[in-house]
Design an enzyme around this catalytic site. Sequence first.
Site, short mmCIF file in Angstrom:
data_model
loop_
_atom_site.label_atom_id
_atom_site.label_comp_id
_atom_site.label_asym_id
_atom_site.label_seq_id
_atom_site.Cartn_x
_atom_site.Cartn_y
_atom_site.Cartn_z
N ALA A 99 28.35 21.09 -12.56
CA ALA A 99 27.34 20.60 -12.11
C ALA A 99 25.93 21.26 -11.85
O ALA A 99 24.80 20.94 -11.88
CB ALA A 99 27.55 19.62 -10.69
N SER A 100 26.22 22.71 -11.77
CA SER A 100 25.04 23.42 -11.67
C SER A 100 24.97 24.55 -12.84
O SER A 100 23.75 24.91 -12.81
CB SER A 100 25.17 24.26 -10.20
OG SER A 100 26.41 25.09 -10.29
N GLY A 130 26.36 25.48 -16.96
CA GLY A 130 27.48 25.61 -18.02
C GLY A 130 27.69 26.73 -18.83
O GLY A 130 26.80 27.89 -18.63
N ARG A 131 28.82 26.75 -19.45
CA ARG A 131 28.93 28.25 -20.21
C ARG A 131 29.74 28.04 -21.56
O ARG A 131 30.58 27.04 -21.47
CB ARG A 131 29.92 29.24 -19.24
CG ARG A 131 31.09 28.72 -18.83
CD ARG A 131 31.47 29.43 -17.45
NE ARG A 131 30.45 28.94 -16.35
CZ ARG A 131 30.63 27.65 -16.03
NH1 ARG A 131 31.35 26.88 -16.19
NH2 ARG A 131 29.69 27.55 -14.93
N ASP A 158 37.27 19.22 -15.29
CA ASP A 158 37.32 20.53 -15.01
C ASP A 158 38.27 20.99 -13.94
O ASP A 158 39.08 22.32 -14.17
CB ASP A 158 35.90 21.10 -14.65
CG ASP A 158 35.31 20.17 -13.80
OD1 ASP A 158 35.99 19.59 -12.90
OD2 ASP A 158 33.82 20.60 -13.41
N THR A 159 38.57 20.20 -13.05
CA THR A 159 39.63 20.44 -12.20
C THR A 159 41.06 20.64 -12.59
O THR A 159 41.91 21.27 -12.39
CB THR A 159 39.83 19.70 -10.90
OG1 THR A 159 38.40 19.61 -10.22
CG2 THR A 159 40.51 20.03 -9.85
N THR A 187 30.99 23.74 -6.74
CA THR A 187 30.27 22.79 -6.22
C THR A 187 31.06 21.64 -5.40
O THR A 187 30.75 21.15 -4.37
CB THR A 187 29.45 21.71 -7.28
OG1 THR A 187 28.75 22.77 -8.11
CG2 THR A 187 28.54 21.01 -6.78
N ASN A 225 39.16 15.26 -2.38
CA ASN A 225 37.77 15.91 -2.56
C ASN A 225 37.24 16.28 -1.38
O ASN A 225 37.23 15.56 -0.41
CB ASN A 225 36.89 14.91 -3.44
CG ASN A 225 37.30 14.80 -4.73
OD1 ASN A 225 38.54 14.97 -5.30
ND2 ASN A 225 35.98 14.77 -5.60
N GLY A 272 34.79 29.69 -9.23
CA GLY A 272 33.65 30.44 -8.83
C GLY A 272 33.41 30.83 -7.28
O GLY A 272 33.05 31.96 -6.83
#
EC number: 2.7.1.5
Length: 489
Positions: A13-14, A16-17, A237-238, A259, A296, A402
């Site tokens: 959400a914040s 990308g790579r 992603d999770t 996030t 969540n 992260g």
Amino acid sequence: MTFRNCVAVDLGASSGRVMLARYERECRSLTLREIHRFKNGLHSQNGYVTWNVDSLESAIRLGLNKVCEEGIRIDSIGIDTWGVDFVLLDQQGQRVGLPVAYRDSRSNGLMAQAQQQLGKRDIYQRSGIQFLPFNTLYQLRALTEQQPELIPHIAHALLMPDYFSYRLTGKMNWEYTNATTTQLVNINSDDWDESLLAWSGANKAWFGRPTHPGNVIGHWICPQGNEIPVVAVASHDTASAVIASPLNGSRAAYLSSGTWSLMGFESQTPFTNDTALAANITNEGGAEGRYRVLKNIMGLWLLQRVLQERQINDLPALIAATQALPACRFIINPNDDRFINPEAMCSEIQAACRETAQPIPESDAELARCIFDSLALLYADVLHELAQLRGEDFSQLHIVGGGCQNTLLNQLCADACGIRVIAGPVEASTLGNIGIQLMTLDELNNVDDFRQVVSTTANLTTFTPNPDSEIAHYVAQIHSTRQTKELCA
């Protein structure tokens, strides 16, 4: 030596790579190299909160082209992103409407409406998914109610990772792990639930049957002309992060920290009983038919907003200043809907403390302390809920992603939960993405095989709980108060 070069596109959400993984078969070693990192964030467009999918696609292509320009032969590509959001396409594959983000307010109030009209228990028995106000179920209802003029033009609805895979390959896919986050997939059939789809206003023809991770969607043609397979990884992603969590035994829990914070455990069967419903536990799809039984938690979104509003660039210095402050002076509920996307996060946190007659966090460090302590306490509550649900305590908690670089929060978590914490790997989503690619390429047998590779190559740090810490005493006091109330009830 036999090498495999796999590229993971990991969109958060914040940020990308685009990451290049090199796997050496003989010694079962895996190394990652960052090729391209880019920012992602929310945008305001025509009154909606949206994603800039064109910018993200350009960044993805730039990263892939960089790998090709180095003369590296790519064996496969995989894409993972956040869940619930989607892109609508017409018959020609052109976008219809805006790529609205889950933090937009368009679906406000619709979750309660669904529960009233369909029944909360019935929705949960069908989907097994937790109730969150921005689930795709409610987003689609908002779209079809508020923008009915779009409906005649819609031919397809693709979730975010499937959309970007489509843009690379021209082929459509609906990957299972991410599809389950929509609250539209029937937990018994692994297909779209017709009753839930009907309530959403969406047409079932917009969707193809969900496919489990590991199939080749299509091929991306690189500038040199080579056809490179694009693999349907565990595209939530999770789900990818959990694959890369070096879970050891049935008593291990995980916390994917970014996030969002996603805390849970793996199970061969879902939990959809009254206890799970009352705790708002979700049963999201995982690799190899496993379920990600989790909850969540708002996560480091609160901190990200504070950093942005206060223009803080030196996070290590902030954490050091935060560590010097006493614990548990300012406590909020990070999962309160008021923190989903407030106009000013700092003011919202302060208001929450004011309304509960607590001291008001004013400084940067006090705001961070409030967030870290509150998250750690919520982690402890959720871990307790999960242990009660399955009838067995956990012996260790793996924090990946992260957020696991935040050593203060890791220790607070260990102390509050009273459990050994193993932090790492940091790039868990990327690694899990790569893991499915390597299985698809027949380099690895299964998820457990891949986790052995992660355990031997990743940098892992252990945090031992300190029962004498301030937050541990605070938790003990809360438990004592609860027990007293239960005895007096």
